[in-house]
Design a protein around this motif. Sequence first.
Motif, PDB file in Angstrom:
ATOM      1  N   SER A  10       0.838  -1.209   0.000  1.00 24.52           N
ATOM      2  CA  SER A  10       0.000   0.000   0.000  1.00 24.52           C
ATOM      3  C   SER A  10       0.866   1.249   0.000  1.00 24.52           C
ATOM      4  CB  SER A  10      -0.911   0.023   1.229  1.00 24.52           C
ATOM      5  OG  SER A  10      -1.884  -0.985   1.126  1.00 24.52           O
ATOM      6  N   THR A  19      -3.808   3.417  -5.044  1.00 29.38           N
ATOM      7  CA  THR A  19      -4.247   2.692  -3.848  1.00 29.38           C
ATOM      8  C   THR A  19      -4.484   1.236  -4.215  1.00 29.38           C
ATOM      9  OG1 THR A  19      -6.572   3.186  -4.291  1.00 29.38           O
ATOM     10  CG2 THR A  19      -5.386   4.735  -2.871  1.00 29.38           C
ATOM     11  N   ASN A  21      -6.724  -2.183  -2.520  1.00 26.77           N
ATOM     12  CA  ASN A  21      -7.531  -2.689  -1.408  1.00 26.77           C
ATOM     13  C   ASN A  21      -7.186  -4.151  -1.110  1.00 26.77           C
ATOM     14  OD1 ASN A  21      -9.131  -4.424  -3.098  1.00 26.77           O
ATOM     15  ND2 ASN A  21     -10.487  -2.708  -3.606  1.00 26.77           N
TER      16      ASN A  21
END
Length: 235
Positions: A10, A19, A21
């Motif tokens: 990250s 970004t 997830n």
Amino acid sequence: MAILPYNELSALFEKSGMTVNEEQYRLLDKYAELLVEYNKVMNLTGITDPLGISEKHFLDSLLIFKLADISENSAVIDVGTGAGFPGVPMKLYRSDLDVTLLDSLNKRINFLEAVSRETLPMTCIHARAEEGGRKNELRERFDIAIARAVAALPVLAEYCMPYVKVGGSFIAMKGPNEDISQGENAVKILGGEISDIINYELPSGDKRVMVIVKKISPTPTKYPRNGGQISKKSL
């Protein structure tokens, strides 16, 4: 774990304004695991350390989403995909994309089919780039053709432009040491125009160039030529 831990990955992505997830991370890690495993018995990549895979394969592939406009549900073909870069990370990061992976080596396609079964569905095609570009079911059927390859732009354009529908884009991901202007004539002959040349670098300092070509008219039917002609006399 074949890539950096989630918090480190990250942080690496954030350095480049990206970004990731946890679900994207899980899929990328599974892909990396398969890459390292299969690489023991076949030559897929010289980069197998977690940082190398995370930055030079994954981040490098995914910066396309920051630098180019990839519409939702786009049909994407990765021409000469090799071990799956950038097409596989693109699919794992953006599951809405319809990704086709094309390569001339059957054992690489077998590997990519295994990745597809273990992660998300992708279409894997065993064909030479110039042969696929002449097939009705593939010719001018894609919103985006992409290649991360060492071939010079005039050669790469002839391999990739026939796949792109009018209004779509061909995106070449390249190293820093090529005179991109030498590809302008080939791109024009094949129905395109260079719309952007983007210079950027990875967090490690490695320099990259992304060339974005818009398809403005159909590729003439005599292209692509056969591989020998393409390599002997580029457009």
